[in-house]
Structure formats: C-alpha cells, structure tokens
Design a protein around this motif. Structure first.
Motif, mmCIF file in Angstrom:
data_model
loop_
_atom_site.group_PDB
_atom_site.id
_atom_site.type_symbol
_atom_site.label_atom_id
_atom_site.label_comp_id
_atom_site.label_asym_id
_atom_site.label_seq_id
_atom_site.Cartn_x
_atom_site.Cartn_y
_atom_site.Cartn_z
ATOM 1 N N UNK A 1 1.437 2.982 4.091
ATOM 2 C CA UNK A 1 1.531 2.328 5.291
ATOM 3 C C UNK A 1 -0.387 1.145 5.317
ATOM 4 N N UNK A 2 -0.589 1.980 5.153
ATOM 5 C CA UNK A 2 -2.400 1.800 4.978
ATOM 6 C C UNK A 2 -2.599 0.765 3.551
ATOM 7 N N UNK A 3 -2.165 1.409 2.437
ATOM 8 C CA UNK A 3 -2.106 1.334 1.417
ATOM 9 C C UNK A 3 -1.371 -0.795 1.324
ATOM 10 N N UNK A 4 -0.281 -0.098 1.826
ATOM 11 C CA UNK A 4 0.741 -1.559 2.164
ATOM 12 C C UNK A 4 -0.486 -2.537 2.861
ATOM 13 N N UNK A 5 -0.903 -2.550 3.477
ATOM 14 C CA UNK A 5 -2.071 -3.661 4.395
ATOM 15 C C UNK A 5 -3.079 -4.251 3.197
ATOM 16 N N UNK A 6 -3.575 -3.773 2.072
ATOM 17 C CA UNK A 6 -4.173 -4.188 1.711
ATOM 18 C C UNK A 6 -3.544 -5.200 0.643
ATOM 19 N N UNK A 7 -2.501 -5.490 0.497
ATOM 20 C CA UNK A 7 -2.244 -6.707 0.008
ATOM 21 C C UNK A 7 -0.272 -6.122 -0.185
ATOM 22 N N UNK A 8 -0.027 -7.316 0.635
ATOM 23 C CA UNK A 8 1.713 -7.049 0.543
ATOM 24 C C UNK A 8 2.372 -7.402 -0.602
ATOM 25 N N UNK A 9 2.057 -7.531 -1.711
ATOM 26 C CA UNK A 9 2.862 -7.965 -3.268
ATOM 27 C C UNK A 9 2.589 -6.392 -3.771
#
Length: 226
Positions: A206-214
């Motif tokens: 989840x934290x990694x996905x916050x960096x970039x939605x794509x």
C-alpha cells in the motif's frame, strides 16, 4: 575414376532408419519435458518459468530433426550453414539462466540427432542431479530471501528508488536489490525480500502504491509466505 565434387554431393545421402528416428524423437521429447519440470521447480529466474519452459519441447525436437536430416547429406549440411547465416534468431533473454536451459535443450536435441542417446541420457541425468542438489543447497544458504518483488512503472520521473528502498526496509527484514532497468519511458526494479507475515507485506504494498497510482507491483513467492 576420380569422383567429381558434384557427384559426391549428389550421392552422399544416407537413409535414416525410421524406427531409430522415432525412438530418438520420443526420447528427446521425454527429456525436454523433464527439463521443463526441473526448470519450473528449481529455476531461479524472475520470469514466468512455466511459459518460458514450454519452448524446450519444440526446440529440442526441432534440433533433433534438423541434425538427423543434415547428418545424412553433406549438401544439406552446407545448406544449413548458409541458411543460418541468413536467418537471425532474436529472443528476449533477460537472465543468463534462461540461456543456459536453452543450450541444454539444444544439446539434448543434438545428442539424439547424432544418435548418441546413451551419452545424452547420462549427461542429462548428471546435470539434473547437480541442478537439484545445487538448488537445495542454495536455498539453505538463502533461507531469509524467499520473495521476489518487481516494481514497474511507465512514468520513471515520478519513481524514486531511494524512497522505494526506505519503504521496504520499514516493513521487510531483508531487502536486496537484484536488478534495475530504466529508460526515459519505463522503469523496472527487482528485489529479493523477506517479510515477517502477510500483514507487513500488504502494508508495504500500500505504501508503494502511494508513490504513483500507475505503478505495477508483482510478488513472486519462492517458498510460501502464508
């Protein structure tokens, strides 16, 4: 009378025993299937091993067919050299291990095509034992590295490698970056990580996905996390 070179080429054909050819073809298919199983279960590549391993059967049997035909004729052997100088084979080989297994598949086809089935079978058995034993020994040495993590993005400018590593270190006990492919339009980075449990792994995702939605995140479990 001295035989001319043209006459030698035209009369140098040897009939291939059909029964022997079929037996060698079936044995090459059997060993290619065994190689596929070994690659899927004991390979270490990050790519989809099941899909890549399906090529072994076709490569092995095709190589065996070609060698069986060209060995019966010098003219065909010379023609094969010319054909290979024209045809250019290109494959997306990302890791050396993939190339090693391809060479082994070709070697099986060459062995049976040259009617050296006993030597080929013996060599394949020894190589298989070494691969399986080496994999088990390597697993014991790397028991804390059980998970492959691949992060892909089509917008590299919005991805910070240092930030990714910091996030992973907060939720994973082991973080080891193994590969980095980056262009102006694409980014792919691979890690070997160890997570305490699925909860920590999910938080890190989840934290990694916050960096970039794509961003695209792929987990490949080597031993089992749950």
């Amino acid at each position: 009378m001295i035989q001319s070179f043209d006459e030698f080429l035209s009369t140098s054909y040897v009939n291939i025993p059909i029964i022997g050819f079929v037996i060698n073809l079936l044995l090459s298919a059997l060993l290619a299937s065994a190689l596929h199983w070994i690659y899927v279960n004991y390979g270490n590549t990050l790519s989809n091993r099941k899909i890549f391993g399906r090529n072994f059967l076709l490569i092995t049997m095709t190589t065996m067919l070609i060698i069986s035909i060209v060995k019966s004729s010098l003219a065909l052997s010379l023609g094969l050299v010319g054909a290979l100088s024209i045809i250019r084979f290109r494959a997306a080989i990302k890791e050396p291990e993939e190339l090693s297994y391809l060479f082994l598949a070709i070697g099986i086809g060459l062995g049976f095509g040259a009617n050296q089935g006993t030597v080929t079978l013996l060599a394949f058995t020894i190589i298989s034992i070494i691969i399986i034993a080496g994999n088990k020994y390597s697993t014991k040495l790397n028991k804390y590295e059980n998970l492959h993590l691949t992060i892909q993005s089509s917008d590299p400018e919005k991805i910070n490698i240092e930030k990714i590593i910091d996030i992973l270190r907060n939720y994973c006990s082991v973080v080891d970056m193994r590969r980095l492919d980056e262009t102006s339009e694409y980014l792919e980075v691979s890690f070997m990580i160890e997570a305490e449990d699925f909860v920590q792994l999910n938080i890190a995702k989840n934290e990694l996905q916050k960096i970039n939605d794509e961003v695209k995140i792929t987990f490949l479990d080597n031993r089992g996390l749950l």
